[in-house]
Every structure is written in structure tokens, then in C-alpha cells.
Motif scaffolding. Structure first.
Motif, short mmCIF file in Angstrom:
data_model
loop_
_atom_site.label_atom_id
_atom_site.label_comp_id
_atom_site.label_asym_id
_atom_site.label_seq_id
_atom_site.Cartn_x
_atom_site.Cartn_y
_atom_site.Cartn_z
N VAL A 40 0.87 -1.19 0.00
CA VAL A 40 0.00 0.00 0.00
C VAL A 40 0.90 1.24 0.00
O VAL A 40 2.04 1.16 0.47
CB VAL A 40 -0.93 0.04 1.25
N PRO A 41 0.40 2.37 -0.49
CA PRO A 41 1.26 3.56 -0.59
C PRO A 41 1.34 4.36 0.72
O PRO A 41 1.16 5.56 0.72
CB PRO A 41 0.58 4.37 -1.70
N ASN A 42 1.61 3.66 1.82
CA ASN A 42 1.74 4.35 3.11
C ASN A 42 2.56 3.44 4.02
O ASN A 42 2.58 2.21 3.82
CB ASN A 42 0.33 4.59 3.70
N ILE A 43 3.23 4.02 5.00
CA ILE A 43 4.03 3.26 5.96
C ILE A 43 3.53 3.60 7.36
O ILE A 43 3.32 4.78 7.66
CB ILE A 43 5.54 3.61 5.85
N PRO A 139 -7.29 -0.02 0.81
CA PRO A 139 -6.40 0.05 1.97
C PRO A 139 -5.29 1.08 1.79
O PRO A 139 -4.86 1.33 0.67
CB PRO A 139 -5.83 -1.36 2.06
N GLY A 140 -4.85 1.66 2.88
CA GLY A 140 -3.74 2.60 2.84
C GLY A 140 -3.93 3.79 3.76
O GLY A 140 -2.97 4.26 4.37
N PHE A 141 -5.15 4.27 3.87
CA PHE A 141 -5.38 5.49 4.64
C PHE A 141 -6.69 5.44 5.40
O PHE A 141 -7.66 4.82 4.93
CB PHE A 141 -5.38 6.71 3.70
N GLY A 142 -6.72 6.13 6.55
CA GLY A 142 -7.96 6.29 7.30
C GLY A 142 -8.76 7.44 6.70
O GLY A 142 -8.28 8.16 5.82
N GLY A 143 -9.98 7.59 7.16
CA GLY A 143 -10.78 8.76 6.79
C GLY A 143 -11.38 8.75 5.40
O GLY A 143 -11.79 9.79 4.90
#
Ligand code: DX5
Ligand code: ZN
Length: 214
Positions: A40-43, A139-143
Motif C-alpha cells: 500500500v502507498p503508506n508506511i 487500503p492505505g489510509f484512514g478517513g
């Protein structure tokens, strides 16, 4: 309905206190989103962080692995204190081997499906897993906004489980809050992950009990 607050929306400078806050607010499980910046593009965070915060609650740790090679890290997440480990069917690890490895550690295994992945992909594994996690956002970010068109997947999975006399939990993750919980409950979801809706609520206890009542 069981509610699993997603720590992705917490104040990371005081993750332990945030877990205590959710514990006292009545959370059923703690949902921990592990992201590798590749799948996913987030850590986010990994096993060492989970291990450090494990002592703040006795509630089950529901670890959601959004990583390309979950099999490589099951030992680490087991040692960190995971109770449930879910990983994506779209990952690069061997699915059977990863499920077996999680089970061998005494941890409940679950498979996650992204919005574009059909429900039938999990059918071959239904007798080996404890839960299926249906993503109701990418998937990747909240909100993000809840994708109600993912809900028919619940019936498809339930139908197959009934046919084969398998009992399984179905969890949904992404965009769940007071405006979407009813749809999730009506669709037959057992556990809802909620990030923004509980962490950003003025009163976490009220927010959680409102959602649990569906
Ligand atoms: C998204 C994560 C979710 C997310 C949920 O990749 O898996 O757990 O944090 O957050 P909300 O409830 O804000 O959509
Ligand atoms: Zn998640």
C-alpha cells in the motif's frame, strides 16, 4: 456488533495512552494497521511498536498486515503479542503456508480482500481461517468514504460457509461510523473496524457504545 478501533487514527506520540483510552471506552478489539509502503502507498509501524504497546490492554490485538510478504514476518508479529493476524489474499506470500504458520503460533488467521477482489477468492481457505476481513475502502489510509457496494460479499461468503457448515467471523474495515454502521450491521458483519469515527469523536465511549448497539 463488536467494534475494533483502528490505531491508525490515534495520536502516535502517545500510542499507549490511546490504547488505554480505547480500552476504557469499551473497545472489543484493538485493530493495528501495519503498512509497508509497498503493498500500500503508506508506511505505519511494525512488530517492535506493537510489542511495546501490548502491555496497555488485555483486549485482543487484531493485526491487519498490509504488506507484500506477510509470511516472512509472522514470527515477529507472534512474538509482539498478536491474537489475530489478517493478511491480504492479494499478497506475494503463499496463502496456505502463511495461514498454517499463523495457526502454528496459536494465533487466529484471517484473510483480507481489497475492494476489487471478489469474495469467491477466499472460498478455498474458508475451512482453515477464523475470519474474513472485507475492505470497504482501498487500503492505505484512514478517513475515506465507505463503499456500500462491498456488502453483498458478506452474503456470498455466508452462503458458501452455510453450504459447507463452516463458522466464520466477518469483519469490515474502512469508512465505518454512525452513518454507515446500520448498513454494515444489516449486511451481517460481526466486527467493524472504526478509526476516525472513534478517535476523533468528542466522547470515545459514547461513539463506541453507539456503534456496538447495532
Ligand atoms: C485502511 C485501514 C483501516 C483504517 C480505517 O487501510 O485498514 O483500518 O484505518 O479508518 P477509518 O475508520 O477512518 O476509515
Ligand atoms: Zn485495517
Amino acid at each position: 456488533m463488536k467494534i475494533a478501533p483502528s490505531l491508525l487514527s490515534c495520536d502516535f506520540s502517545k500510542m499507549g495512552e490511546e490504547i488505554v483510552r480505547m480500552d476504557e471506552a469499551g473497545a472489543d478489539w484493538m485493530h493495528l494497521d501495519v503498512m509497508d509502503g509497498h503493498f500500500v502507498p503508506n508506511i505505519t509501524f511494525g512488530a517492535p511498536v506493537i510489542k511495546t504497546v501490548r502491555k496497555y490492554t488485555t483486549r485482543p490485538f487484531d493485526v491487519h498486515l498490509m504488506i507484500s510478504e506477510p509470511l516472512k514476518y509472522i514470527d515477529d508479529f507472534a512474538a509482539a503479542g498478536a491474537d489475530i493476524i489478517t493478511f491480504h489474499i492479494e499478497c506475494d506470500s503463499d496463502i496456505d503456508e502463511t495461514i498454517d504458520k499463523i495457526r502454528s503460533k496459536g494465533i487466529k488467521p484471517g484473510l483480507v480482500i481489497k475492494p476489487n477482489t471478489p469474495a469467491w477468492t477466499v472460498f478455498p481457505y474458508l475451512d482453515k481461517i477464523d475470519l474474513v476481513l472485507i475492505m470497504t475502502v482501498e487500503p492505505g489510509f484512514g478517513g475515506q468514504s465507505f463503499m456500500a457496494d462491498m456488502l453483498p460479499k458478506v452474503k456470498e461468503i455466508r452462503r458458501e460457509c452455510a453450504r459447507r457448515k463452516i463458522e466464520i467471523l466477518i469483519e469490515a474495515d474502512g469508512g465505518i461510523g454512525k452513518d454507515t454502521i446500520e448498513q454494515a450491521a444489516d449486511a451481517g458483519i460481526d466486527v467493524c473496524v472504526a478509526g476516525t469515527a472513534v478517535f476523533k469523536a468528542p466522547d470515545a465511549q459514547k461513539a463506541i457504545s453507539y456503534l456496538q448497539n447495532f
